[in-house]
Write an enzyme that holds these catalytic residues in place. Sequence first.
Site, PDB file in Angstrom:
ATOM      1  N   ALA A  11     -28.606 -33.666  34.482  1.00 21.70           N
ATOM      2  CA  ALA A  11     -27.236 -33.156  34.398  1.00 21.70           C
ATOM      3  C   ALA A  11     -27.091 -32.022  33.399  1.00 21.70           C
ATOM      4  O   ALA A  11     -26.228 -31.156  33.553  1.00 21.70           O
ATOM      5  CB  ALA A  11     -26.283 -34.300  34.039  1.00 21.70           C
ATOM      6  N   ARG A  62     -23.857 -38.896  29.881  1.00 22.25           N
ATOM      7  CA  ARG A  62     -24.070 -39.671  28.665  1.00 22.25           C
ATOM      8  C   ARG A  62     -24.036 -38.839  27.392  1.00 22.25           C
ATOM      9  O   ARG A  62     -24.235 -39.383  26.301  1.00 22.25           O
ATOM     10  CB  ARG A  62     -25.414 -40.402  28.748  1.00 22.25           C
ATOM     11  CG  ARG A  62     -25.469 -41.447  29.866  1.00 22.25           C
ATOM     12  CD  ARG A  62     -26.823 -42.136  29.873  1.00 22.25           C
ATOM     13  NE  ARG A  62     -26.875 -43.215  30.860  1.00 22.25           N
ATOM     14  CZ  ARG A  62     -27.188 -43.073  32.122  1.00 22.25           C
ATOM     15  NH1 ARG A  62     -27.463 -41.853  32.590  1.00 22.25           N
ATOM     16  NH2 ARG A  62     -27.210 -44.104  32.948  1.00 22.25           N
ATOM     17  N   HIS A 100     -31.632 -38.208  43.828  1.00 22.23           N
ATOM     18  CA  HIS A 100     -30.451 -39.077  43.867  1.00 22.23           C
ATOM     19  C   HIS A 100     -29.458 -38.669  44.948  1.00 22.23           C
ATOM     20  O   HIS A 100     -28.292 -39.049  44.901  1.00 22.23           O
ATOM     21  CB  HIS A 100     -29.769 -39.092  42.491  1.00 22.23           C
ATOM     22  CG  HIS A 100     -30.624 -39.701  41.421  1.00 22.23           C
ATOM     23  ND1 HIS A 100     -30.382 -39.518  40.071  1.00 22.23           N
ATOM     24  CD2 HIS A 100     -31.731 -40.497  41.508  1.00 22.23           C
ATOM     25  CE1 HIS A 100     -31.299 -40.169  39.376  1.00 22.23           C
ATOM     26  NE2 HIS A 100     -32.118 -40.773  40.219  1.00 22.23           N
ATOM     27  N   CYS A 159     -22.574 -44.100  56.095  1.00 19.13           N
ATOM     28  CA  CYS A 159     -22.022 -45.443  56.299  1.00 19.13           C
ATOM     29  C   CYS A 159     -22.941 -46.434  55.602  1.00 19.13           C
ATOM     30  O   CYS A 159     -24.170 -46.315  55.674  1.00 19.13           O
ATOM     31  CB  CYS A 159     -21.919 -45.762  57.784  1.00 19.13           C
ATOM     32  SG  CYS A 159     -21.292 -47.424  58.138  1.00 19.13           S
ATOM     33  N   CYS A 197     -15.676 -46.034  58.262  1.00 19.37           N
ATOM     34  CA  CYS A 197     -16.524 -45.357  59.238  1.00 19.37           C
ATOM     35  C   CYS A 197     -15.824 -45.377  60.593  1.00 19.37           C
ATOM     36  O   CYS A 197     -15.409 -46.436  61.075  1.00 19.37           O
ATOM     37  CB  CYS A 197     -17.876 -46.054  59.326  1.00 19.37           C
ATOM     38  SG  CYS A 197     -18.987 -45.367  60.579  1.00 19.37           S
TER      39      CYS A 197
END
Length: 264
Positions: free
Chosen positions: A30, A42, A128, A136, A165
């Site tokens: 990040a 964080r 990630h 879904c 969905c």
Amino acid sequence: MSDGVDRTETTDEVPDWRERRGPVAVLTGAGISTSSGIPDFRGPMGVWTQNPIAELTANYADYLRDPELRVRSWIARRDNPAWHAQPNEGHFALAELERHRSVRVLTQNIDRLHHRAGSTPRKVLELHGNMFEVVCTQPAWRCGWTGAMRGVLDRVAAGEPDPPCERCGGILKAATIMFGQNLDEEVLGLAAAIARGAAVFLAVGSTLRVQPAAGLCELAAMHGADLVIVNNEPTAYDDLATEVVREPISEALPRIVAELSAVG
């Protein structure tokens, strides 16, 4: 006067990591995107530091169980600053490195700023996931629907606070890896192979607290890579590093890229 860099002594037998030839792997967290206006999680001004309750929206079990939490999550997705953020000097530097070295970017970020900066998409591994797609939560054999986040956010704006969905009625979520979910095995396997094959492994803007992504640093070092950590705060992997850089990423990365590019 300190230049903000912790340097490891080198000898004639051990060339400086800047002079090493071979593949470069870059793990980004990040911190590389904070200069683009996207807060980290964080850090002192991080999203979860300022609002610990917000961290609950990243827990998969809580998300599935709590409809009110999902409503807050859709609002957070709608308001995410990444929709309007622009790449910064760090992102552009890594895209430039492609012109001179074999490089792969392993990113923990979901903002796709590496893509916008010009990095070749197939050379960016999103550990990630990303925030621009929706999936879904029903198993693939039962549904497997995926779609664009914009379309689902349009449904939120039209009055569906927690849109289901449309194919199976299941719970939708962003195409990101939440706490309690495993990384995609194929993605993780490829990331591990890249780490093992790297001559230089840069860890940029990551607290290196989240596994298994953080463990790629140790894997790379175990297989002979020079580990270079660029982060404002200490990490658990600093002792393994050839060098630790405590400078703003948007300043440090362009210089590091220029040095690595000179080797060819």
